[in-house]
Write an enzyme that holds these catalytic residues in place. Structure first.
Site, PDB file in Angstrom:
ATOM      1  N   ALA A   1       0.808  -1.221   0.000  1.00 47.28           N
ATOM      2  CA  ALA A   1       0.000   0.000   0.000  1.00 47.28           C
ATOM      3  C   ALA A   1       0.844   1.275   0.000  1.00 47.28           C
ATOM      4  O   ALA A   1       0.419   2.295  -0.541  1.00 47.28           O
ATOM      5  CB  ALA A   1      -0.956  -0.005   1.187  1.00 47.28           C
TER       6      ALA A   1
ATOM      7  N   GLU B   1       3.453   1.916  -1.656  1.00 48.23           N
ATOM      8  CA  GLU B   1       3.942   2.228  -2.995  1.00 48.23           C
ATOM      9  C   GLU B   1       2.839   2.748  -3.922  1.00 48.23           C
ATOM     10  O   GLU B   1       3.128   3.278  -5.001  1.00 48.23           O
ATOM     11  CB  GLU B   1       4.598   0.995  -3.617  1.00 48.23           C
ATOM     12  CG  GLU B   1       5.891   0.571  -2.941  1.00 48.23           C
ATOM     13  CD  GLU B   1       5.691  -0.161  -1.612  1.00 48.23           C
ATOM     14  OE1 GLU B   1       6.555  -0.012  -0.725  1.00 48.23           O
ATOM     15  OE2 GLU B   1       4.675  -0.876  -1.444  1.00 48.23           O
TER      16      GLU B   1
ATOM     17  N   ALA C   1      -5.086  -3.693   0.676  1.00 45.32           N
ATOM     18  CA  ALA C   1      -5.630  -4.163   1.946  1.00 45.32           C
ATOM     19  C   ALA C   1      -4.544  -4.081   3.011  1.00 45.32           C
ATOM     20  O   ALA C   1      -3.487  -4.683   2.872  1.00 45.32           O
ATOM     21  CB  ALA C   1      -6.140  -5.592   1.818  1.00 45.32           C
TER      22      ALA C   1
ATOM     23  N   ILE D   1      -4.194  -4.979   6.782  1.00 44.67           N
ATOM     24  CA  ILE D   1      -4.874  -5.747   7.823  1.00 44.67           C
ATOM     25  C   ILE D   1      -4.027  -5.698   9.091  1.00 44.67           C
ATOM     26  O   ILE D   1      -2.820  -5.949   9.055  1.00 44.67           O
ATOM     27  CB  ILE D   1      -5.121  -7.189   7.342  1.00 44.67           C
ATOM     28  CG1 ILE D   1      -6.003  -7.143   6.076  1.00 44.67           C
ATOM     29  CG2 ILE D   1      -5.772  -8.024   8.433  1.00 44.67           C
ATOM     30  CD1 ILE D   1      -6.167  -8.472   5.359  1.00 44.67           C
TER      31      ILE D   1
ATOM     32  N   GLU E   1       0.282  -7.351  14.763  1.00 41.83           N
ATOM     33  CA  GLU E   1       0.605  -7.194  16.182  1.00 41.83           C
ATOM     34  C   GLU E   1       1.494  -5.994  16.461  1.00 41.83           C
ATOM     35  O   GLU E   1       1.878  -5.769  17.606  1.00 41.83           O
ATOM     36  CB  GLU E   1       1.279  -8.464  16.687  1.00 41.83           C
ATOM     37  CG  GLU E   1       0.361  -9.675  16.614  1.00 41.83           C
ATOM     38  CD  GLU E   1       1.046 -10.942  17.073  1.00 41.83           C
ATOM     39  OE1 GLU E   1       2.159 -10.863  17.618  1.00 41.83           O
ATOM     40  OE2 GLU E   1       0.455 -12.010  16.875  1.00 41.83           O
TER      41      GLU E   1
ATOM     42  N   HIS F   1       2.952  -1.046  12.855  1.00 45.39           N
ATOM     43  CA  HIS F   1       3.102  -0.912  11.401  1.00 45.39           C
ATOM     44  C   HIS F   1       1.752  -0.704  10.707  1.00 45.39           C
ATOM     45  O   HIS F   1       1.665   0.025   9.724  1.00 45.39           O
ATOM     46  CB  HIS F   1       3.813  -2.142  10.839  1.00 45.39           C
ATOM     47  CG  HIS F   1       4.238  -2.005   9.414  1.00 45.39           C
ATOM     48  ND1 HIS F   1       5.190  -1.089   9.012  1.00 45.39           N
ATOM     49  CD2 HIS F   1       3.845  -2.656   8.305  1.00 45.39           C
ATOM     50  CE1 HIS F   1       5.361  -1.182   7.709  1.00 45.39           C
ATOM     51  NE2 HIS F   1       4.555  -2.131   7.246  1.00 45.39           N
TER      52      HIS F   1
END
Length: 157
Positions: A62, A64, A86, A88, A91, A94
Site C-alpha cells: 500500500a 507504494e 488491503a 490488515i 501485532e 506498522h
C-alpha cells in the site's frame, strides 16, 4: 416548490464510455486485492468503460500505491485513478503507519494533480472483515471513479 428549484444542478453521471481509468493494486494480501480488482473491473465494464481504456498496475504494498498514482496522473493519460489494497492489522504499530500514510498519499495525489482517485485500500482488523468488504468496496471504487471523472469534466465546460 423546492427552495433549490431554479438553481443549476449537475446530476450524477455513471456513463463510463470513453473514460480512461488507471488502477494501482497492491500485491500484499493478494487474495483480497485480487477480489477488489475483479469487483472493480466488473463494475467498470458494467458502467461502459472499455477494457482497452483501463490499465492495471501492481505494486508490492500500500505504501507504494501513491507513487505510481502520481506517475499515472503526470502522464495525463487517465480521467480517473483507482487505488486497491488491503492493510490488515497485525501485532505491531506498522498497521497504523501503513494505513495512515497510504491514505494521506492517495488523497494528496488527487488534490495535487486535480484528478479523481478512488481509494479502495481496505483497513481492517482481520482477514474476515476484509473478505466481507471486497465486493462492495471494489464496486464502489469503480462508481466513484466514473461519477467523479464525469463531474470534473462537466465543471470544465
Amino acid at each position: 416548490m423546492s427552495v433549490a428549484a431554479n438553481i443549476p444542478f449537475i446530476a450524477p453521471n455513471l456513463a463510463g464510455s470513453g473514460l480512461r481509468i488507471g488502477i494501482v493494486m497492491s500485491r500484499f494480501n493478494t487474495p483480497v486485492c485480487e477480489g477488489l480488482r475483479d469487483a472493480c473491473v466488473a463494475e467498470l465494464k458494467t458502467l461502459g468503460v472499455a477494457e482497452q481504456d483501463m490499465l492495471i498496475t501492481t505494486v508490492p504494498g500500500a505504501l507504494e500505491i501513491p507513487l505510481v498514482l502520481a506517475a499515472m496522473a503526470e502522464s495525463d493519460r487517465f480521467d480517473a485513478l483507482i487505488a486497491l489494497g488491503a492493510v490488515i492489522r497485525g501485532e505491531t504499530y506498522h498497521f497504523e503507519l501503513v494505513a495512515n500514510e497510504s491514505g494521506a498519499g492517495v488523497s494528496r495525489i488527487g488534490l495535487d494533480y486535480g484528478i479523481v482517485v478512488a481509494n479502495a485500500i481496505l483497513t481492517t482488523e482481520n482477514d474476515e472483515q476484509a473478505e466481507v468488504r471486497v465486493l462492495e468496496k471494489g464496486t464502489d471504487a469503480a462508481r466513484v471513479a466514473v461519477e467523479t471523472a464525469n463531474l470534473l469534466k462537466a465543471l470544465q465546460v
